[in-house]
Design a protein around this motif. Structure first.
Motif, PDB file in Angstrom:
ATOM      1  N   ARG A  45       0.839  -1.197   0.000  1.00  0.00           N
ATOM      2  CA  ARG A  45       0.000   0.000   0.000  1.00  0.00           C
ATOM      3  C   ARG A  45       0.870   1.241   0.000  1.00  0.00           C
ATOM      4  N   CYS A  46       0.345   2.265  -0.661  1.00  0.00           N
ATOM      5  CA  CYS A  46       1.056   3.541  -0.728  1.00  0.00           C
ATOM      6  C   CYS A  46       0.957   4.250   0.621  1.00  0.00           C
ATOM      7  N   SER A  47       2.037   4.818   1.115  1.00  0.00           N
ATOM      8  CA  SER A  47       1.983   5.495   2.418  1.00  0.00           C
ATOM      9  C   SER A  47       1.313   6.863   2.309  1.00  0.00           C
ATOM     10  N   GLY A  48       1.157   7.363   1.088  1.00  0.00           N
ATOM     11  CA  GLY A  48       0.506   8.658   0.904  1.00  0.00           C
ATOM     12  C   GLY A  48      -1.007   8.542   0.902  1.00  0.00           C
ATOM     13  N   CYS A  49      -1.560   7.569   0.142  1.00  0.00           N
ATOM     14  CA  CYS A  49      -3.015   7.523  -0.030  1.00  0.00           C
ATOM     15  C   CYS A  49      -3.602   6.169   0.316  1.00  0.00           C
ATOM     16  N   ALA A  50      -2.778   5.213   0.725  1.00  0.00           N
ATOM     17  CA  ALA A  50      -3.211   3.880   1.141  1.00  0.00           C
ATOM     18  C   ALA A  50      -3.742   3.015  -0.008  1.00  0.00           C
ATOM     19  N   ARG A  59       5.343   2.790  -7.063  1.00  0.00           N
ATOM     20  CA  ARG A  59       4.869   3.747  -8.077  1.00  0.00           C
ATOM     21  C   ARG A  59       3.353   3.816  -7.906  1.00  0.00           C
ATOM     22  N   CYS A  60       2.898   4.901  -7.279  1.00  0.00           N
ATOM     23  CA  CYS A  60       1.458   5.020  -7.023  1.00  0.00           C
ATOM     24  C   CYS A  60       0.813   5.838  -8.142  1.00  0.00           C
ATOM     25  N   ALA A  61      -0.374   5.394  -8.567  1.00  0.00           N
ATOM     26  CA  ALA A  61      -1.065   6.087  -9.663  1.00  0.00           C
ATOM     27  C   ALA A  61      -1.419   7.518  -9.255  1.00  0.00           C
ATOM     28  N   ARG A  62      -1.694   7.714  -8.004  1.00  0.00           N
ATOM     29  CA  ARG A  62      -2.116   9.036  -7.542  1.00  0.00           C
ATOM     30  C   ARG A  62      -0.932   9.895  -7.069  1.00  0.00           C
ATOM     31  N   CYS A  63      -0.032   9.286  -6.250  1.00  0.00           N
ATOM     32  CA  CYS A  63       1.024  10.075  -5.593  1.00  0.00           C
ATOM     33  C   CYS A  63       2.356  10.046  -6.338  1.00  0.00           C
ATOM     34  N   GLY A  64       2.469   9.199  -7.362  1.00  0.00           N
ATOM     35  CA  GLY A  64       3.769   9.070  -8.016  1.00  0.00           C
ATOM     36  C   GLY A  64       4.666   8.183  -7.177  1.00  0.00           C
TER      37      GLY A  64
HETATM   38 ZN   LIG Z   1      -0.595   7.045  -3.175  1.00  0.00          ZN
END
Ligand SMILES: [Zn+2]
Length: 400
Positions: free
Chosen positions: A39-44, A78-83
């Motif tokens: 999971r992304c730490s920025g947006c989960a 590599r998050c689709a939302r946060c990069g």
């Molecule tokens: Zn994210």
């Protein structure tokens, strides 16, 4: 990927890869286990793509008295939302240098112990403990609803060592401390009004303050509609300092040939400054004896009680009569400090009268003042006042 590494329940999603006892503590290397979705730490959001790995060193709770250092291998996603973003770890906050568990432990003890003790308890550096504590306090304050004060109270208190002062401003209705800043000049409180903003400035109906400050000028500039109110607590405290204390010292000097009497007068400060209802029953005869033997002390003591009465009338004409009476008695007393006090009080009549329309509980300021004193004594670790102010604000979140 199958892993044979040791799993312990303390570091969810990670397993121990290496364990090393060194002079500075226990070093544990952790690598991610593969079963959990990333999971992304920025947006989960769940991410598939790993585009790098890196190590971060963090502290955890001490283990059998030894400091614990974790070397954690983290994955960059590599998050689709946060990069580009690091992976979410349940027990480790983003960018944190200590585990959540340790941060909670520190925060818990910071409520009860001075920072220096918490350092000893956890083996953490002073700055680290303070940063954790600061983040916790800021989080608490950020969670409060936006204040909408209509009545304010302003007060000053002495800072540690030296002659520096700070000003505290609170919502007189909710008792929330809205602002604390260094200094006690007009300029010192200007940032408060900038923070409040023009819209909330217009909502202010009354501001209670000490008589001999320049705050009233600043209030008139930002809140021209607000009434300035002089508070009973401050006027009586000023009377204690400028009249009772002065007369007591003069009386003691006059009695320099009567040593026992002189000692009685010299040691009576506490008895004289206390509200009569707070004097213990066994001390009352002493007080009465003292007053009976010293006419000037008796007069100033009685005048203190009638000064308090000036905050009691409910009709303007009653008030005006009491006010004129008091000033005349002060003038006719022929007691120099009392005459002087009466003369100085005279120009403030508007702010004293205004208090009838805008009653405020004087106990508030007194209570907050006392709590600040206690916090100051507890605070032999606060090296900067910004941190101390944050603590004060967090200690008075208000009760709407
Ligand atoms: Zn994210």
């Amino acid at each position: 990927m199958h892993d044979n590494n040791l799993h312990l329940p303390f570091w969810e999603g990670f397993s121990i890869w290496n364990f090393d006892c060194r002079a500075d503590g226990v070093w544990i290397s952790l690598i991610p286990s593969s079963e959990k979705p990333l999971r992304c730490s920025g947006c989960a959001a769940v991410c598939q793509q790993i585009h790098g790995r890196y190590w971060r060193t963090v502290r955890d709770m001490t283990m059998l008295g030894e400091p614990v250092w974790l070397q954690v291998q983290l994955r960059r996603l590599r998050c689709a939302r946060c990069g580009s973003c690091s992976e979410h770890v349940s027990w480790l906050a983003r960018h944190a240098r200590v585990t959540r568990r340790l941060a909670q432990f520190v925060a818990l003890w910071c409520e009860r112990l001075p920072v220096s003790h918490v350092c000893k308890l956890t083996g953490l550096h002073w700055e680290t403990v303070r940063r954790i504590e600061r983040e916790r306090l800021e989080g608490q304050l950020a969670a409060l609803p936006e204040a909408q004060p209509t009545r304010l109270a302003m007060d000053e208190f002495a800072l540690f060592k030296g002659h520096r002062y700070a000003t505290v401003i609170l919502d007189a209705d909710t008792r929330q401390v809205l602002w604390v800043g260094e200094g006690r000049s007009r300029e010192a409180i200007r940032p408060f009004f900038a923070w409040l903003g023009p819209q909330r400035c217009r909502q202010i109906e009354a501001v209670a303050m000490d008589m001999n400050t320049a705050f009233d000028l600043e209030v008139r500039q930002h809140c021209p509609q607000a009434r300035v109110v002089y508070d009973l607590f401050h006027v009586v405290a000023k009377y204690g300092r400028e009249v009772i204390d002065r007369v007591r010292v003069d009386e003691a000097n006059r009695l320099r040939h009567d040593r026992p009497q002189r000692q009685v007068v010299k040691r009576s400060r506490w008895l004289l400054l206390r509200n009569k209802e707070n004097v213990p029953a066994d001390k009352l005869p002493k007080l009465e004896e003292l007053l009976a033997a010293n006419q000037a002390l008796m007069t100033t003591y009685v005048m203190k009680d009638s000064l308090k009465e000036l905050w009691r009338p409910t009709e303007p004409w009653q008030w005006r009569r009491a006010w004129n009476n008091w000033l005349n008695m002060a003038r006719d007393s022929a007691i120099e400090p009392l005459c002087r006090f009466g003369k100085r009080l005279q120009p403030y009549w508007r702010g004293i009268l205004a208090r009838m329309r805008w009653p405020m509980h004087t106990g508030q300021l007194e209570g907050i003042n006392n709590r600040i004193k206690v916090m100051k004594r507890m605070a032999y670790g606060y090296r900067d006042s910004a941190f101390f102010f944050l603590k004060i604000k967090a200690a008075f979140p208000g009760n709407p």
